[in-house]
Design an enzyme around this catalytic site. Sequence first.
Site, PDB file in Angstrom:
ATOM      1  CB  THR A 109      -0.969   0.020   1.195  1.00  0.00           C
ATOM      2  OG1 THR A 109      -0.220  -0.112   2.402  1.00  0.00           O
ATOM      3  CG2 THR A 109      -1.978  -1.107   1.093  1.00  0.00           C
ATOM      4  CB  CYS A 110       4.040   2.277   1.526  1.00  0.00           C
ATOM      5  SG  CYS A 110       3.577   2.120   3.258  1.00  0.00           S
TER       6      CYS A 110
END
Length: 141
Positions: A109-110
């Site tokens: 997700t980052c």
Amino acid sequence: MGWVMEVMELVPGGEGITVDRSNSELYSAFSSGFLKVCGGNILSLFQPTELMAMVVGNDNYNWEEMEKKKQFLLFLTGSDRIPIHGMESLRIALQSTGAREHYLPVAHTCYNLLDLPQYPSKDTLRLRLTQAIEQYEGFSL
């Protein structure tokens, strides 16, 4: 709560007039007022038909499809909200992995990075991606 709908033409005979560049000045007052209330970069997120459906209403809006898109966005980015600079600012990277076909896709997700095993078919990809999205729990914030 019951809604009362009243159709008001912005110009005489307007219901039968298609708005285009040649007559758009007739609608400048409406446009100015609309943009004061609903203006900004948010409008660039919508196709004209989607915007019309939101303003006028649409009886056959596919809410299930919208929910699936929100779930994918949450899975990929960690948030089900559209980025502040719009969807065009979202850069999604796909990365092929050496994992076998029974493994599920993994989202980082980052980095908006999606690791995808090499599936033998689109149907398998759809099935595994759907499983991964439905089983995603997020950070529980």
